[in-house]
Design a protein around this motif. Structure first.
Motif, PDB file in Angstrom:
ATOM      1  N   SER A 141      -2.208  -6.093  -3.353  1.00  0.00           N
ATOM      2  CA  SER A 141      -1.921  -7.511  -3.509  1.00  0.00           C
ATOM      3  C   SER A 141      -2.251  -8.279  -2.226  1.00  0.00           C
ATOM      4  O   SER A 141      -1.844  -7.865  -1.125  1.00  0.00           O
ATOM      5  N   PRO A 142      -2.936  -9.409  -2.343  1.00  0.00           N
ATOM      6  CA  PRO A 142      -3.167 -10.259  -1.158  1.00  0.00           C
ATOM      7  C   PRO A 142      -1.857 -10.708  -0.513  1.00  0.00           C
ATOM      8  O   PRO A 142      -1.786 -10.872   0.704  1.00  0.00           O
ATOM      9  N   HIS A 143      -0.810 -10.902  -1.327  1.00  0.00           N
ATOM     10  CA  HIS A 143       0.489 -11.307  -0.789  1.00  0.00           C
ATOM     11  C   HIS A 143       1.068 -10.203   0.102  1.00  0.00           C
ATOM     12  O   HIS A 143       1.626 -10.494   1.173  1.00  0.00           O
ATOM     13  N   VAL A 144       0.932  -8.963  -0.326  1.00  0.00           N
ATOM     14  CA  VAL A 144       1.415  -7.838   0.477  1.00  0.00           C
ATOM     15  C   VAL A 144       0.587  -7.734   1.760  1.00  0.00           C
ATOM     16  O   VAL A 144       1.138  -7.551   2.848  1.00  0.00           O
ATOM     17  N   ALA A 145      -0.727  -7.867   1.635  1.00  0.00           N
ATOM     18  CA  ALA A 145      -1.591  -7.804   2.818  1.00  0.00           C
ATOM     19  C   ALA A 145      -1.185  -8.858   3.842  1.00  0.00           C
ATOM     20  O   ALA A 145      -1.051  -8.570   5.036  1.00  0.00           O
ATOM     21  N   LYS A 146      -0.958 -10.068   3.374  1.00  0.00           N
ATOM     22  CA  LYS A 146      -0.549 -11.152   4.282  1.00  0.00           C
ATOM     23  C   LYS A 146       0.810 -10.849   4.899  1.00  0.00           C
ATOM     24  O   LYS A 146       1.004 -11.005   6.104  1.00  0.00           O
ATOM     25  N   GLY A 147       1.755 -10.409   4.064  1.00  0.00           N
ATOM     26  CA  GLY A 147       3.102 -10.123   4.552  1.00  0.00           C
ATOM     27  C   GLY A 147       3.149  -8.991   5.571  1.00  0.00           C
ATOM     28  O   GLY A 147       3.990  -8.991   6.467  1.00  0.00           O
ATOM     29  N   LEU A 148       2.236  -8.047   5.460  1.00  0.00           N
ATOM     30  CA  LEU A 148       2.166  -6.935   6.409  1.00  0.00           C
ATOM     31  C   LEU A 148       1.326  -7.285   7.643  1.00  0.00           C
ATOM     32  O   LEU A 148       1.210  -6.480   8.560  1.00  0.00           O
ATOM     33  N   GLY A 149       0.742  -8.468   7.633  1.00  0.00           N
ATOM     34  CA  GLY A 149      -0.016  -8.911   8.799  1.00  0.00           C
ATOM     35  C   GLY A 149      -1.427  -8.363   8.882  1.00  0.00           C
ATOM     36  O   GLY A 149      -1.979  -8.257   9.984  1.00  0.00           O
ATOM     37  N   LEU A 150      -2.026  -8.050   7.740  1.00  0.00           N
ATOM     38  CA  LEU A 150      -3.385  -7.542   7.770  1.00  0.00           C
ATOM     39  C   LEU A 150      -4.371  -8.647   8.120  1.00  0.00           C
ATOM     40  O   LEU A 150      -4.199  -9.795   7.729  1.00  0.00           O
ATOM     41  N   ALA A 151      -5.398  -8.276   8.854  1.00  0.00           N
ATOM     42  CA  ALA A 151      -6.454  -9.211   9.246  1.00  0.00           C
ATOM     43  C   ALA A 151      -7.566  -9.161   8.211  1.00  0.00           C
ATOM     44  O   ALA A 151      -7.598  -8.284   7.333  1.00  0.00           O
ATOM     45  N   GLU A 152      -8.498 -10.084   8.322  1.00  0.00           N
ATOM     46  CA  GLU A 152      -9.657 -10.081   7.435  1.00  0.00           C
ATOM     47  C   GLU A 152     -10.418  -8.770   7.628  1.00  0.00           C
ATOM     48  O   GLU A 152     -10.567  -8.293   8.750  1.00  0.00           O
ATOM     49  N   GLY A 153     -10.845  -8.184   6.517  1.00  0.00           N
ATOM     50  CA  GLY A 153     -11.553  -6.909   6.582  1.00  0.00           C
ATOM     51  C   GLY A 153     -10.635  -5.707   6.537  1.00  0.00           C
ATOM     52  O   GLY A 153     -11.108  -4.572   6.552  1.00  0.00           O
ATOM     53  N   GLU A 154      -9.328  -5.944   6.492  1.00  0.00           N
ATOM     54  CA  GLU A 154      -8.368  -4.844   6.410  1.00  0.00           C
ATOM     55  C   GLU A 154      -7.793  -4.767   5.002  1.00  0.00           C
ATOM     56  O   GLU A 154      -7.644  -5.790   4.340  1.00  0.00           O
ATOM     57  N   GLU A 155      -7.469  -3.546   4.580  1.00  0.00           N
ATOM     58  CA  GLU A 155      -6.817  -3.363   3.290  1.00  0.00           C
ATOM     59  C   GLU A 155      -5.900  -2.151   3.327  1.00  0.00           C
ATOM     60  O   GLU A 155      -6.183  -1.169   4.012  1.00  0.00           O
ATOM     61  N   VAL A 156      -4.791  -2.257   2.609  1.00  0.00           N
ATOM     62  CA  VAL A 156      -3.869  -1.131   2.473  1.00  0.00           C
ATOM     63  C   VAL A 156      -4.536  -0.094   1.580  1.00  0.00           C
ATOM     64  O   VAL A 156      -5.045  -0.427   0.510  1.00  0.00           O
ATOM     65  N   ILE A 157      -4.536   1.151   2.039  1.00  0.00           N
ATOM     66  CA  ILE A 157      -5.059   2.221   1.188  1.00  0.00           C
ATOM     67  C   ILE A 157      -3.996   3.258   0.848  1.00  0.00           C
ATOM     68  O   ILE A 157      -4.206   4.062  -0.052  1.00  0.00           O
ATOM     69  N   ALA A 158      -2.868   3.240   1.548  1.00  0.00           N
ATOM     70  CA  ALA A 158      -1.841   4.239   1.251  1.00  0.00           C
ATOM     71  C   ALA A 158      -0.490   3.803   1.777  1.00  0.00           C
ATOM     72  O   ALA A 158      -0.394   3.194   2.838  1.00  0.00           O
ATOM     73  N   PHE A 159       0.527   4.148   1.011  1.00  0.00           N
ATOM     74  CA  PHE A 159       1.897   4.153   1.487  1.00  0.00           C
ATOM     75  C   PHE A 159       2.271   5.633   1.540  1.00  0.00           C
ATOM     76  O   PHE A 159       2.371   6.287   0.494  1.00  0.00           O
ATOM     77  N   LEU A 160       2.448   6.163   2.735  1.00  0.00           N
ATOM     78  CA  LEU A 160       2.858   7.556   2.896  1.00  0.00           C
ATOM     79  C   LEU A 160       4.358   7.578   3.143  1.00  0.00           C
ATOM     80  O   LEU A 160       4.837   6.958   4.093  1.00  0.00           O
ATOM     81  N   TYR A 161       5.078   8.267   2.281  1.00  0.00           N
ATOM     82  CA  TYR A 161       6.522   8.382   2.407  1.00  0.00           C
ATOM     83  C   TYR A 161       6.816   9.713   3.084  1.00  0.00           C
ATOM     84  O   TYR A 161       6.330  10.755   2.638  1.00  0.00           O
ATOM     85  N   LEU A 162       7.607   9.680   4.156  1.00  0.00           N
ATOM     86  CA  LEU A 162       7.880  10.882   4.947  1.00  0.00           C
ATOM     87  C   LEU A 162       9.367  11.026   5.218  1.00  0.00           C
ATOM     88  O   LEU A 162      10.065  10.041   5.460  1.00  0.00           O
ATOM     89  N   GLY A 163       9.834  12.264   5.189  1.00  0.00           N
ATOM     90  CA  GLY A 163      11.229  12.548   5.479  1.00  0.00           C
ATOM     91  C   GLY A 163      11.517  14.023   5.329  1.00  0.00           C
ATOM     92  O   GLY A 163      10.606  14.862   5.285  1.00  0.00           O
TER      93      GLY A 163
END
Length: 188
Positions: A141-163
């Motif tokens: 989502s563009p909204h998620v990208a903006k909220g996470l502070g991604l710059a132009e040319g960046e995209e989320v490719i994974a949420f890695l859950y660790l514990g």
């Protein structure tokens, strides 16, 4: 742990508890990510760590994105979005940093970033840390990208859950390699 053990036996561990990986373990996780294949040494990736109360804020960001995507989204879907980041004590957001380059296409850079994410998963397994790669449509989502502070040319490719694994990880199933590997007979 031997490298081949991690490569051959790593499995996703979806049920995770506190504690999160230690600072020393995290250093190993991110050092392993940096060993991803990377033509041109572009390092087309970066990582955000999300833990503590920031996981709740990430959940709200995901719920907002779900609402923007569908104004009639159900409360159950909103709750699922809100609770997603709470599945583990640490979420690592893997971000592909795609650059225009005359020699190295963005598609190759995206694959390299995926390999970096896989390196984190392998290093987690090798250290006894539970990990699972979950993304879902809201990650893009563009909204998620903006909220996470991604710059132009960046995209989320994974949420890695660790514990810490809630229970002993399952044993990796054996795969019939013949279904996936064949010899090319050459040009006819």
């Amino acid at each position: 742990m031997q490298a081949l053990d991690a490569l051959l036996n790593r499995v996703s561990v979806p049920r995770l508890l506190e504690p999160a990986p230690t600072p020393e373990q995290r250093e190993v996780l991110f050092a392993a990510a940096m060993r991803a294949p990377d033509h041109g040494h572009l390092q087309p990736w970066r990582f955000l760590t999300v833990e503590g109360a920031a996981r709740e804020q990430m959940g709200e960001l995901l719920a907002e994105a779900a609402r923007l995507q569908d104004s009639e989204v159900s409360e159950a879907a909103l709750d699922k979005a809100r609770n997603g980041p709470l599945r583990a004590p640490l979420v690592v957001v893997v971000i592909a940093r795609l650059q225009d380059h005359v020699k190295y296409p963005k598609s190759e850079q995206l694959l390299a970033a995926g390999c970096a994410a896989h390196g984190i998963l392998l290093a987690a397994y090798a250290q006894g840390i539970g990990a699972v790669w979950r993304t879902g449509e809201l990650a893009y989502s563009p909204h998620v990208a903006k909220g996470l502070g991604l710059a132009e040319g960046e995209e989320v490719i994974a949420f890695l859950y660790l514990g810490t694994p809630q229970k002993e990880p399952r044993v990796a199933e054996k795969v019939d390699l013949a279904e996936f590997v064949s010899a090319w007979p050459g040009k006819s």
